[in-house]
Design a protein around this motif. Structure first.
Motif, PDB file in Angstrom:
ATOM      1  N   ASP A 112       0.203  -1.451  -0.325  1.00 23.00           N
ATOM      2  CA  ASP A 112       0.065   0.029  -0.318  1.00 23.00           C
ATOM      3  C   ASP A 112       1.155   0.880   0.170  1.00 23.00           C
ATOM      4  O   ASP A 112       2.120   1.321  -0.103  1.00 23.00           O
ATOM      5  N   GLU A 113       0.458   2.111  -0.447  1.00 22.21           N
ATOM      6  CA  GLU A 113       1.582   3.702  -0.233  1.00 22.21           C
ATOM      7  C   GLU A 113       1.362   3.860   1.274  1.00 22.21           C
ATOM      8  O   GLU A 113       2.492   4.673   0.583  1.00 22.21           O
ATOM      9  N   THR A 114       0.802   3.737   1.610  1.00 22.85           N
ATOM     10  CA  THR A 114       1.361   4.529   3.308  1.00 22.85           C
ATOM     11  C   THR A 114       2.333   3.658   3.387  1.00 22.85           C
ATOM     12  O   THR A 114       2.944   4.420   4.302  1.00 22.85           O
ATOM     13  N   ARG A 115       2.437   2.205   3.326  1.00 15.55           N
ATOM     14  CA  ARG A 115       3.984   1.466   3.771  1.00 15.55           C
ATOM     15  C   ARG A 115       5.021   2.050   2.801  1.00 15.55           C
ATOM     16  O   ARG A 115       6.463   2.173   3.232  1.00 15.55           O
ATOM     17  N   PHE A 116       4.876   2.260   1.468  1.00 17.65           N
ATOM     18  CA  PHE A 116       5.591   2.475   0.828  1.00 17.65           C
ATOM     19  C   PHE A 116       5.992   3.614   1.130  1.00 17.65           C
ATOM     20  O   PHE A 116       7.363   4.473   0.989  1.00 17.65           O
ATOM     21  N   VAL A 117       5.401   5.077   0.284  1.00 16.67           N
ATOM     22  CA  VAL A 117       5.706   6.678   0.608  1.00 16.67           C
ATOM     23  C   VAL A 117       5.649   6.602   1.754  1.00 16.67           C
ATOM     24  O   VAL A 117       6.694   7.502   2.304  1.00 16.67           O
ATOM     25  N   ASP A 118       4.894   6.636   2.842  1.00 13.29           N
ATOM     26  CA  ASP A 118       5.191   7.463   4.054  1.00 13.29           C
ATOM     27  C   ASP A 118       6.309   6.438   4.997  1.00 13.29           C
ATOM     28  O   ASP A 118       6.470   7.337   5.359  1.00 13.29           O
ATOM     29  N   GLY A 119       5.929   5.461   4.587  1.00 10.06           N
ATOM     30  CA  GLY A 119       7.153   4.709   5.357  1.00 10.06           C
ATOM     31  C   GLY A 119       8.069   5.325   4.894  1.00 10.06           C
ATOM     32  O   GLY A 119       9.444   5.432   5.883  1.00 10.06           O
ATOM     33  N   LEU A 120       8.673   5.506   4.368  1.00  5.88           N
ATOM     34  CA  LEU A 120       9.993   5.557   2.972  1.00  5.88           C
ATOM     35  C   LEU A 120      10.525   7.771   3.742  1.00  5.88           C
ATOM     36  O   LEU A 120      11.508   7.386   3.980  1.00  5.88           O
ATOM     37  N   LYS A 121       9.428   8.152   3.652  1.00  7.60           N
ATOM     38  CA  LYS A 121       9.176   9.706   4.458  1.00  7.60           C
ATOM     39  C   LYS A 121      10.079   9.476   6.320  1.00  7.60           C
ATOM     40  O   LYS A 121      11.081  10.418   6.492  1.00  7.60           O
ATOM     41  N   THR A 122       9.073   8.417   6.295  1.00  6.47           N
ATOM     42  CA  THR A 122       9.011   8.349   7.705  1.00  6.47           C
ATOM     43  C   THR A 122      11.128   7.768   8.359  1.00  6.47           C
ATOM     44  O   THR A 122      11.770   8.054   8.970  1.00  6.47           O
ATOM     45  N   LEU A 123      11.500   7.097   7.385  1.00  4.71           N
ATOM     46  CA  LEU A 123      12.501   6.913   7.035  1.00  4.71           C
ATOM     47  C   LEU A 123      14.047   7.718   7.295  1.00  4.71           C
ATOM     48  O   LEU A 123      15.016   8.217   7.676  1.00  4.71           O
ATOM     49  N   LEU A 124      13.643   8.820   6.547  1.00  2.00           N
ATOM     50  CA  LEU A 124      14.515   9.668   5.743  1.00  2.00           C
ATOM     51  C   LEU A 124      14.368  10.423   6.601  1.00  2.00           C
ATOM     52  O   LEU A 124      15.263  11.247   6.911  1.00  2.00           O
ATOM     53  N   ASN A 125      13.297  11.031   7.047  1.00  2.00           N
ATOM     54  CA  ASN A 125      13.150  11.835   7.921  1.00  2.00           C
ATOM     55  C   ASN A 125      14.115  11.373   9.192  1.00  2.00           C
ATOM     56  O   ASN A 125      14.729  12.529   9.877  1.00  2.00           O
ATOM     57  N   LEU A 126      14.176  10.274   9.973  1.00  2.00           N
ATOM     58  CA  LEU A 126      15.383   9.769  10.933  1.00  2.00           C
ATOM     59  C   LEU A 126      16.272  10.186  10.298  1.00  2.00           C
ATOM     60  O   LEU A 126      17.611  10.671  11.216  1.00  2.00           O
ATOM     61  N   ASP A 127      16.977   9.547   8.975  1.00  2.00           N
ATOM     62  CA  ASP A 127      18.208   9.164   8.206  1.00  2.00           C
ATOM     63  C   ASP A 127      18.739  10.599   7.581  1.00  2.00           C
ATOM     64  O   ASP A 127      19.515  10.593   6.587  1.00  2.00           O
ATOM     65  N   ARG A 128      18.251  11.872   8.004  1.00  2.00           N
ATOM     66  CA  ARG A 128      18.021  12.786   6.858  1.00  2.00           C
ATOM     67  C   ARG A 128      19.684  13.627   6.588  1.00  2.00           C
ATOM     68  O   ARG A 128      19.372  14.326   5.861  1.00  2.00           O
ATOM     69  N   GLU A 129      20.016  14.086   8.197  1.00  2.00           N
ATOM     70  CA  GLU A 129      21.405  14.164   7.961  1.00  2.00           C
ATOM     71  C   GLU A 129      22.324  13.366   6.890  1.00  2.00           C
ATOM     72  O   GLU A 129      23.615  14.335   6.465  1.00  2.00           O
ATOM     73  N   TRP A 130      21.769  11.794   6.538  1.00  2.00           N
ATOM     74  CA  TRP A 130      22.941  11.083   5.029  1.00  2.00           C
ATOM     75  C   TRP A 130      22.108  11.877   4.224  1.00  2.00           C
ATOM     76  O   TRP A 130      23.510  11.583   3.346  1.00  2.00           O
ATOM     77  N   VAL A 131      21.515  12.350   3.858  1.00  2.00           N
ATOM     78  CA  VAL A 131      21.545  13.418   2.535  1.00  2.00           C
ATOM     79  C   VAL A 131      22.414  15.259   2.561  1.00  2.00           C
ATOM     80  O   VAL A 131      21.666  15.552   3.330  1.00  2.00           O
ATOM     81  N   LYS A 132      22.783  14.700   1.297  1.00  2.00           N
ATOM     82  CA  LYS A 132      23.839  15.396   1.635  1.00  2.00           C
ATOM     83  C   LYS A 132      23.798  16.970   0.430  1.00  2.00           C
ATOM     84  O   LYS A 132      23.207  16.406  -0.025  1.00  2.00           O
ATOM     85  N   PRO A 133      23.591  18.292   1.209  1.00  2.00           N
ATOM     86  CA  PRO A 133      23.586  18.944   0.033  1.00  2.00           C
ATOM     87  C   PRO A 133      24.237  19.414  -1.131  1.00  2.00           C
ATOM     88  O   PRO A 133      25.574  18.675  -1.020  1.00  2.00           O
ATOM     89  N   GLY A 134      23.968  19.690  -2.020  1.00  2.83           N
ATOM     90  CA  GLY A 134      25.116  20.795  -3.171  1.00  2.83           C
ATOM     91  C   GLY A 134      25.120  19.995  -4.438  1.00  2.83           C
ATOM     92  O   GLY A 134      24.420  18.294  -4.601  1.00  2.83           O
ATOM     93  N   GLN A 135      25.686  19.904  -5.845  1.00  4.99           N
ATOM     94  CA  GLN A 135      25.772  18.788  -7.125  1.00  4.99           C
ATOM     95  C   GLN A 135      25.915  17.684  -6.575  1.00  4.99           C
ATOM     96  O   GLN A 135      27.013  17.956  -6.726  1.00  4.99           O
ATOM     97  N   GLY A 136      24.896  16.940  -7.185  1.00  3.63           N
ATOM     98  CA  GLY A 136      25.739  15.035  -8.014  1.00  3.63           C
ATOM     99  C   GLY A 136      25.483  14.915  -6.015  1.00  3.63           C
ATOM    100  O   GLY A 136      26.131  13.242  -6.678  1.00  3.63           O
ATOM    101  N   ASN A 137      25.016  15.183  -5.439  1.00  5.00           N
ATOM    102  CA  ASN A 137      24.988  14.679  -3.791  1.00  5.00           C
ATOM    103  C   ASN A 137      23.378  14.111  -4.233  1.00  5.00           C
ATOM    104  O   ASN A 137      23.109  15.352  -4.097  1.00  5.00           O
ATOM    105  N   ALA A 138      23.132  13.251  -3.238  1.00  5.67           N
ATOM    106  CA  ALA A 138      22.438  12.111  -3.337  1.00  5.67           C
ATOM    107  C   ALA A 138      22.117  11.071  -2.339  1.00  5.67           C
ATOM    108  O   ALA A 138      22.914  10.411  -2.032  1.00  5.67           O
ATOM    109  N   LEU A 139      20.765  11.078  -1.783  1.00  6.24           N
ATOM    110  CA  LEU A 139      20.931   9.939  -1.134  1.00  6.24           C
ATOM    111  C   LEU A 139      20.263   8.466  -1.346  1.00  6.24           C
ATOM    112  O   LEU A 139      18.788   8.935  -2.048  1.00  6.24           O
ATOM    113  N   TYR A 140      20.849   6.992  -2.253  1.00  5.44           N
ATOM    114  CA  TYR A 140      20.014   6.392  -3.160  1.00  5.44           C
ATOM    115  C   TYR A 140      19.356   5.456  -2.462  1.00  5.44           C
ATOM    116  O   TYR A 140      19.650   5.082  -1.159  1.00  5.44           O
ATOM    117  N   LEU A 141      18.212   5.252  -2.592  1.00  2.00           N
ATOM    118  CA  LEU A 141      17.377   4.791  -1.265  1.00  2.00           C
ATOM    119  C   LEU A 141      16.366   3.561  -2.356  1.00  2.00           C
ATOM    120  O   LEU A 141      16.558   3.387  -4.124  1.00  2.00           O
TER     121      LEU A 141
END
Length: 360
Positions: A112-141
């Motif tokens: 379901d969309e809740t487990r996939f999308v909202d679950g992903l957002k909850t995970l990302l909110n917890l690990d948001r410091e692993w997402v680095k800003p700047g050109q070419g940077n990303a967190l691959y999921l």
């Protein structure tokens, strides 16, 4: 109901983050992972609670379905951080829809969309410091699902695990690549699973890609299984050809993946007034265009690389170089800059493709 309001979620935070030990300037793609992962199990015909826990090894019985019959699917996505320290997802619901399309073909349950999308957002909110800003940077999921029912009976699993892991990433390819057009091996066939992101699709590519690499080419441009004349994909990417000022790409089919990057690039190209032709293109047309000096560019498109430019291709033991084109005249460069600008929030998202991961 959003997952944040759903009481059937548990969050176990890591005791101490590993983030300070990571060299973010020298990352090897797909080998470093963030602190947490999402796990959810399917049993007795329904999905259970969502768990977010520290990233780490898992324990399984040797007889589970995925080890013997390959019931496994996945997606590739990225999260980005803008200059305001906000984290964004790019078209996550397109990945969710395609994940379920793969699941249907592989006789696996829909998520379901809740487990996939909202679950992903909850995970990302917890690990948001692993997402680095700047050109070419990303967190691959990497969302994935595997069959986990024990037993070696040749049939679909009745138990499954859905999981999401996250890997900090920089630019996938550092420059243009050389490719070989396939004359014998095929990536997919009509009636098969080529349009899905099932694991076996990718394992089957490893051997012919190795053969190409032994000859000095980084990737393979795949041709159709019946005639080996129709140009379909490049490596693990959709592929585009620029002949004159027209951008050509094959239509999606049972053999060709409906890439999120592909469809996004087509929309961006249309918004720029670039002439688009979605149709079958054959090897001889490519050779004829090259002979006339009309073949300007070839590039692959996918989540990991965004756009991977190709400097030339080999066919029947002959190598065909592509012309050098200034960045300002390159469709590949223009489209890549526009797409990455939308993803990283440096240009306006006129398409409404990005979704913010709200801080909690």
């Amino acid at each position: 109901m959003s997952l944040a309001e759903n009481t059937n979620i548990s969050i176990e935070k890591i005791a101490k983050s590993r983030i300070d030990s990571i060299d973010f300037e020298n990352l090897k793609f797909g080998t470093t992972f963030s602190d947490h992962m999402l796990v959810c199990h399917y049993k007795d015909g329904q999905w259970g609670d969502v768990q977010i826990k520290p990233y780490g090894p898992m324990s399984f019985e040797p007889s589970i379905n995925v080890f013997h019959y390959g019931q496994a699917i996945f997606e590739g996505m990225k999260a980005y951080k803008d200059s305001n320290d906000d984290v964004w997802l790019f078209r996550p619901r397109e990945n969710w829809k395609r994940f379920n399309k793969s699941a249907e073909r592989m006789e696996m349950p829909q998520i379901d969309e809740t487990r996939f999308v909202d679950g992903l957002k909850t995970l990302l909110n917890l690990d948001r410091e692993w997402v680095k800003p700047g050109q070419g940077n990303a967190l691959y999921l990497r969302p994935f699902m595997i069959g986990t029912h024990p037993g070696v009976v040749a049939g679909p699993s009745s138990e499954f695990m859905f999981c999401i892991i996250c890997s900090p990433a920089r630019t996938y390819y550092s420059g243009k690549v050389k490719v070989q057009i396939a004359e014998h091996y095929s990536r997919a066939a009509n009636g098969g699973v080529g349009y899905t992101k099932c694991s076996g699709n990718y394992a089957g590519q490893f051997y012919p890609t190795k053969l190409a690499q032994q000859k000095g080419y980084q990737q393979v441009i795949w041709t159709d299984d019946a005639t080996h004349t129709k140009l379909e994909e490049a490596g693990t990417m959709n592929v585009f050809f620029r002949i004159g000022d027209t951008l050509i790409t094959a239509p999606t089919s049972e053999r060709i993946l409906d890439g999120v990057t592909r469809k996004s690039l087509l929309d961006i190209a249309k918004s720029k007034g670039i002439d688009i032709d979605v149709r079958t293109i054959v090897v001889q047309e490519l050779l004829d265009a090259h002979a006339k000096g009309e073949l300007k560019e070839i590039f692959g498109a996918g989540t990991a690389v965004t756009i991977g430019q190709i400097e030339g291709f080999a066919y029947q033991e002959k190598f065909y170089s592509l012309p050098e084109i200034a960045d300002e005249n390159s469709f590949a460069v223009q489209l890549k800059n526009s797409l990455q600008g939308i993803q990283q929030k440096t240009v306006e998202d006129i398409f409404g493709w990005t979704e913010k991961v709200e801080k909690k």
